[in-house]
Structure formats: C-alpha cells, structure tokens
Write a protein that holds these residues in place. Structure first.
Motif, PDB file in Angstrom:
ATOM      1  N   SER A 223       0.832  -1.206   0.000  1.00 44.93           N
ATOM      2  CA  SER A 223       0.000   0.000   0.000  1.00 44.93           C
ATOM      3  C   SER A 223       0.867   1.257   0.000  1.00 44.93           C
ATOM      4  O   SER A 223       0.588   2.222  -0.726  1.00 44.93           O
ATOM      5  CB  SER A 223      -0.919  -0.018   1.226  1.00 44.93           C
ATOM      6  N   LYS A 224       1.947   1.219   0.808  1.00 40.57           N
ATOM      7  CA  LYS A 224       2.857   2.368   0.847  1.00 40.57           C
ATOM      8  C   LYS A 224       3.556   2.563  -0.496  1.00 40.57           C
ATOM      9  O   LYS A 224       3.747   3.696  -0.957  1.00 40.57           O
ATOM     10  CB  LYS A 224       3.893   2.176   1.949  1.00 40.57           C
ATOM     11  N   SER A 227       1.130   4.120  -2.831  1.00 42.51           N
ATOM     12  CA  SER A 227       0.945   5.558  -2.565  1.00 42.51           C
ATOM     13  C   SER A 227       2.201   6.338  -2.974  1.00 42.51           C
ATOM     14  O   SER A 227       2.111   7.476  -3.445  1.00 42.51           O
ATOM     15  CB  SER A 227       0.634   5.789  -1.086  1.00 42.51           C
ATOM     16  N   THR A 228       3.381   5.704  -2.805  1.00 38.08           N
ATOM     17  CA  THR A 228       4.622   6.367  -3.215  1.00 38.08           C
ATOM     18  C   THR A 228       4.685   6.509  -4.728  1.00 38.08           C
ATOM     19  O   THR A 228       5.128   7.543  -5.252  1.00 38.08           O
ATOM     20  CB  THR A 228       5.851   5.572  -2.714  1.00 38.08           C
ATOM     21  N   ASN A 297       7.392  13.995   1.801  1.00 32.07           N
ATOM     22  CA  ASN A 297       6.413  12.950   2.116  1.00 32.07           C
ATOM     23  C   ASN A 297       6.873  11.599   1.577  1.00 32.07           C
ATOM     24  O   ASN A 297       6.710  10.558   2.230  1.00 32.07           O
ATOM     25  CB  ASN A 297       5.043  13.307   1.525  1.00 32.07           C
ATOM     26  N   VAL A 298       7.440  11.604   0.370  1.00 32.10           N
ATOM     27  CA  VAL A 298       7.945  10.367  -0.223  1.00 32.10           C
ATOM     28  C   VAL A 298       9.065   9.790   0.644  1.00 32.10           C
ATOM     29  O   VAL A 298       9.092   8.589   0.952  1.00 32.10           O
ATOM     30  CB  VAL A 298       8.456  10.609  -1.664  1.00 32.10           C
ATOM     31  N   LYS A 300       9.652  10.345   3.808  1.00 36.74           N
ATOM     32  CA  LYS A 300       9.123   9.840   5.088  1.00 36.74           C
ATOM     33  C   LYS A 300       8.493   8.460   4.914  1.00 36.74           C
ATOM     34  O   LYS A 300       8.668   7.567   5.750  1.00 36.74           O
ATOM     35  CB  LYS A 300       8.072  10.812   5.633  1.00 36.74           C
ATOM     36  N   THR A 301       7.752   8.301   3.827  1.00 38.51           N
ATOM     37  CA  THR A 301       7.119   6.994   3.567  1.00 38.51           C
ATOM     38  C   THR A 301       8.169   5.915   3.376  1.00 38.51           C
ATOM     39  O   THR A 301       8.078   4.817   3.930  1.00 38.51           O
ATOM     40  CB  THR A 301       6.218   7.076   2.316  1.00 38.51           C
ATOM     41  N   SER A 304       9.831   4.769   6.517  1.00 38.52           N
ATOM     42  CA  SER A 304       9.036   3.842   7.341  1.00 38.52           C
ATOM     43  C   SER A 304       9.158   2.409   6.854  1.00 38.52           C
ATOM     44  O   SER A 304       8.806   1.467   7.576  1.00 38.52           O
ATOM     45  CB  SER A 304       7.557   4.265   7.327  1.00 38.52           C
ATOM     46  N   PHE A 305       9.650   2.211   5.612  1.00 37.83           N
ATOM     47  CA  PHE A 305       9.829   0.857   5.085  1.00 37.83           C
ATOM     48  C   PHE A 305      10.856   0.071   5.905  1.00 37.83           C
ATOM     49  O   PHE A 305      10.780  -1.149   5.997  1.00 37.83           O
ATOM     50  CB  PHE A 305      10.307   0.901   3.632  1.00 37.83           C
ATOM     51  N   ASP A 308       9.313  -1.827   8.581  1.00 38.79           N
ATOM     52  CA  ASP A 308       8.488  -2.899   8.025  1.00 38.79           C
ATOM     53  C   ASP A 308       9.344  -4.079   7.568  1.00 38.79           C
ATOM     54  O   ASP A 308       8.994  -5.236   7.810  1.00 38.79           O
ATOM     55  CB  ASP A 308       7.672  -2.372   6.836  1.00 38.79           C
ATOM     56  N   THR A 487      15.507   3.717  -0.739  1.00 37.25           N
ATOM     57  CA  THR A 487      15.689   4.871   0.142  1.00 37.25           C
ATOM     58  C   THR A 487      16.716   5.849  -0.432  1.00 37.25           C
ATOM     59  O   THR A 487      16.519   7.062  -0.411  1.00 37.25           O
ATOM     60  CB  THR A 487      16.137   4.399   1.538  1.00 37.25           C
TER      61      THR A 487
END
Length: 578
Positions: A223-224, A227-228, A297-298, A300-301, A304-305, A308, A487
């Motif tokens: 999902s991330k 959205s990315t 925002n990208v 930051k997303t 967060s990987f 995960d 990243t």
C-alpha cells in the motif's frame, strides 16, 4: 524601475545561457531520477508480490498438512498404544482359560486312549477265539483294523491337544514378556506421540498466525509503495513545470523577434521582460515549494519501510524456527524413533495373534478328530452286534466269542462317553481361543502402518516447508535489499531540491525586487500572454500566472474556457492514477 529593468536584462543576457543550461540540467535530473525511482518501486512491488505468493504457498502447505490429518493419525496411534496393555491382559486371561480347558480335555483323551487299548485287546481275543471258525477270521481282522484306525485317530487327537498346550504355554510366557515390554515402552512412546500431535497443532497455528502477520506487513508495504508511486507524480509535474518555464523564455524570445512586438519601444520590451522574469521566478518558487513538500512525504514513507522490512525478517525467522531450523524435520525424527519401537511392539503382538489363530485351528482339527472317533466307535459297535447274532446261531461254539464281543460293545460305549465329554468341552476351547485373537481381527498390526503414513506425511510437509521457507527467506532478503536501494534512490530533496532552488534564486535575482507595470501595453502583449497561458496543465500554474500577469477582458473569457478544459484533463489524469 528603468534602471532595475536594465540591470535585470543585463543579468539575464549575461547569464541566460547559464540559466538555460541549469534549467535543462534540472529537468534532465528530475526526469532520470524519478524514472529510476519508479523502476525501483516497481521492482519492490514485484518482489513483494513474490513474497506474498510464497506466503500463499506456505498456507497451502499448511492446509495440505492439515488435510492429511497427521495429528489425527498420531492421536489414533496413541489411543491404540494406550489400549495395548488392556488388550494383552485380556489375551493373557483368555490363554489361561484356554490352558485350563485343554487340561480338562486331557483326562478324557487319556480315557479314550485307555479304552482303545482295551478294545484292541478284545479284538485280538476275538480273533484268537474264533480262529477255528472260518466265518469269523475275516470279520475279526476287520474289527482289529477298525480299532487300529480309531486308535490312530485318538492318538492324533492327543497330539493335537499336546500341540495346543505347548502353544498356549509359549504364548503365556511370550505374553509375560510383551506385558513387560508394554510397561517399559508404551507409556513413554504414547506420551511422546501425544506431545508430538499437540505440537503439530500448535505449530500449524503458530505458522498460520505468523504467515498472516507477514502478509499484513507485506500488504502494508504494498500500500505504501502504491501511494509512493502516486506521489512520484511530483516528478512528472516538476519536469513539466520546468519545461513550461523553458518554453516561456522561448515564447518571449520568439515574440520579441517577431512582428507582433513591432509596436513596442525599448522601455516596453524591458518591462515585458521584467514581468516574464518575475513570472518564471514565481513559477519556479511555487514548484520548489510543492516539490519540497511532496518529496519530503515520499522520503518519510520510504523511511518507514525500514521498520516494516525488519519486521518481515523477524517474522520470517520465527517461521523458520529462529535459527533456520525446521520444526517439522525435528518432529519427523521424534515420530520416526517412536515408529521403530511401535514396529517392535507390532511384531510381538502379531506373534501373539498367530498363537491365538493357531489355537483356533487346533480346536477345529480336534473337532474333526472327534467325528472320526465317533465313526470308528459306531463301526465297532455294529460289528460287535453282528458278531453276537452270529454267535447265537452257532450255539455252543459261539458262546466264547459272544462273551468277548459283548465286552467289546461295552467298551465301545465308554469310548462314546469320552467323546461326548470332549465334544462338550470343545465349545469352551473354541471360545477361549477366540478371545486370544483381538476382536478387530487385525490385532495391532496397523499401528506401524499408521505411523508409517504419519512419518511420510510429516516428511513431505517438512520438505515442502523447508522449500517454501527458503523461498520466503530469499524474498525477505530481496525486499530488504530493494527497499534499502529505494531509500537512496528516492531521496530527491538532498540534490534535486538544491538544483531547483538554485534555478529559482537565479530567476529571482534577474527579476529584481519589483514587477514592472505593463497595463499600457496589455493589448499588445495579449498574444504572448495567451500562448504562455496555454502551456499550463495545472490550475496552480494558471493561478500563479494570473497573480503576475492580470488577464484582459478577452483573455479572461479564453482563460475560463482553457481552465475548464484543463480541469477535465486533471480529472481524467487523476482517474487514471487512482
């Protein structure tokens, strides 16, 4: 204002080439970096799909293991093993009863053997006594042969009974050893198998739960990533807006070089250039602001990987047993060890079963022998009766023979009494023999077969699980590697943001502090304004443009139509993306 415009124009003329190169460099970098980032994101999406597929394979392997019901096989074997001591006690009781019944028959068999010896003696006496009477010679020989035949039957019966007693004695001794073996092995093996069956159920639930957790994390990353991918529109938007700034300069140069600007004097041209510089600087600043916000925002997303992927690797280690081991493989070893013991128990039990079956066969042969003995007894009885009749006709010559044959008939009757006693005891013998054999007819010989099936299922599940966990591990590492690469590839702000900000700063410096007034030449520059306005694909660009260059009445109508068409295009674009 004139001096500011002259300074700005000079700055533009001296640095125009540099600005053009900077803008083109920024555009090229944005295009290349976002294309590369999109490629990496798609590769992450691909490996995530493969990770989810391997999880589905693990779930199917768990379902297959559950459908084979290995745990049920083990529980069934445990129940059968637990029942064995009771079965053996019942068998021992039946064997003891069989021994007692056989012993009781032995007395009657001895009586029959004794009777047959007397009958033979009488038959020989008849032969001797009737030696002078030719009509008795053949008859006496026939009686003697029938008695010999009966004697053989009785002796055969005795041998069968003796064989039965030996079998029972062997079975009783053997049963004692089995009982000892059961007491030593059955409780321990049964407990181990019971624990293994429970472990299978617990492990299956554990793996299923962890697989669901891994799947949830992987789908969250999916999902991330999706959205990315959508957020990467900022790259395409930024590239387009840079191209629009470049095109604005080109349109300005074309306009100033063409006939449409013939009515403009030098001052008007400088003022127009100043406005265009402010316009491009405003577009670049607005673009930098949006780029900074969306690219942050990208990042930051993507950041967060990391958590995960660590969670996926942790859960992967849980599924593979922490140190990469395979619980099912350890379970296979445990059940295989129990399997060897159960095979020994099976062999012992089957041997005891064979003893029980043997006693049934012996009892059947004894019953057949009794029938033969009864037939001999009947023959002797009628032969003796015929002899009495003949002796009566002979008068004095037949008296001596008549006395002997009368005794023959009496002892033949005793043979019948012994045979009746044996026949009466045979049902008890058969019943006792039947109790020696397990009621299911198969004994416990299926125990080893059940465990063979269980071991096979566990081994197959272990092989499948090892393969699937290996694939899962590879995909987990690949996900971590891809996201680590992602990243670094998607950290646009650290370099692209600086390049874009530099372009905006140069344009602001060229534009100067104030915007020139071109209201007096609005009609003359309206064609240029219209062409620049038609470049825009986003409402935001049009808003920035009108903040710098107000619309004329005719242009306002055209702008409204253009904005409406552009809005429709934006909606279609959004539908395509989302």
């Amino acid at each position: 204002m004139t001096n500011g415009a002259t300074s700005a124009l000079t700055a533009f003329q001296t640095s125009g080439s540099s600005i053009s190169e900077t803008l083109e460099s920024a555009r090229s970098q944005v295009e290349a970096r976002f294309l590369e980032g999109g490629t990496v994101l798609l590769s992450v999406m691909d490996v995530l799909n493969r990770l989810l597929n391997s999880l589905d394979s693990i779930s199917k392997a768990l379902d297959t293991n559950e459908s084979s019901d290995t745990g049920a096989d083990l529980r069934s074997t445990v129940k059968s093993l637990t029942d064995l001591p009771g079965v053996e006690r019942a068998r021992q009781g039946a064997l003891s009863s069989l021994a007692e019944t056989g012993y009781a028959l032995r007395k009657h068999v001895a009586d029959m053997q004794e009777t047959m010896r007397y009958l033979r003696t009488f038959a020989v006496t008849v032969k001797i006594t009737g030696a002078g009477l030719p009509e008795f010679a053949g008859f006496a020989q026939e009686i003697l042969e029938r008695i010999s035949s009966g004697t053989e039957e009785v002796n055969g019966f005795a041998r069968h009974l003796e064989s039965l007693e030996k079998d029972v004695k062997t079975a009783l001794a053997f049963g004692t050893n089995i009982a000892l073996k059961y007491s030593e092995t059955v409780p321990e093996v049964a407990k181990a198998l019971h624990d293994d069956a429970r472990k299978i159920a617990d492990h299956r639930q554990h793996l299923a739960a962890v697989a669901r957790d891994v799947s949830a994390v992987a789908r969250g990353i999916q999902s991330k990533v999706a959205s990315t991918l959508s957020a990467l529109q900022i790259g395409d938007i930024t590239r387009q807006r840079i191209e629009h700034v470049q095109s604005t300069f080109e349109l300005l140069e074309t306009f100033l070089a063409g006939d449409e600007s013939a009515s403009l004097d030098g001052d008007a041209r400088k003022r127009l250039q100043n406005v265009i510089h402010h316009l491009t600087a405003a577009q670049m600043n607005d673009m930098c602001k949006d780029f900074h916000r969306d690219s942050q925002n990208v990042v930051k997303t993507i950041a967060s990987f990391s958590h995960d992927t660590q969670e996926i690797m942790r859960l992967r280690d849980q599924m593979s047993g922490g140190g990469g081991g395979n619980f099912m493989r350890a379970l296979e070893t445990s059940v295989s060890a129990a399997h060897e013991i159960v095979k020994q128990v099976d062999a012992a039990t089957q041997q005891a079963d064979r003893v029980g079956q043997s006693t049934l066969g012996t009892a059947a042969r004894l019953l057949q022998s009794i029938g033969n003995i009864r037939a001999v007894k009947t023959d002797i009885h009628y032969m003796a009766l015929n002899t009495n009749l003949r002796c009566s006709r002979l008068g004095e010559e037949g008296k001596s023979i008549n006395v002997v044959t009368a005794e023959l008939r009496i002892f033949a009757g005793k043979l019948d009494d012994s045979a009746d006693a044996i026949v009466t005891g045979l049902p008890a013998l058969e019943a006792a023999a039947g109790n020696v054999v397990p009621t299911n007819g198969n004994g416990s010989g299926g125990l080893a077969e059940d465990l063979t099936s269980a071991v096979s299922n566990i081994r197959s599940a272990a092989d499948t699980m090892e393969d699937e966990l290996k694939i899962l591990s590879e995909h987990g590492r690949e996900v971590a590697s891809k996201i680590s690469l992602l990243t670094s590839k998607l950290d646009f702000q650290s370099d692209l943001g600086d390049v874009l900000a530099q372009c905006a700063d140069v344009l602001e410096e060229i534009a100067g502090a104030e915007i020139a007034d071109i209201s007096d030449i609005a009609e003359a520059v309206a064609p240029l304004d219209k062409r620049i306005f038609k470049l825009y694909t986003m409402a935001q660009e049009r808003t920035v443009h009108r903040d710098i260059v107000p619309a004329t009445e005719e242009a306002a109508t055209q702008v409204e139509e253009t904005a409406s068409a552009a809005a429709e295009d934006d909606d279609l674009f959004a539908d395509a993306l989302f």
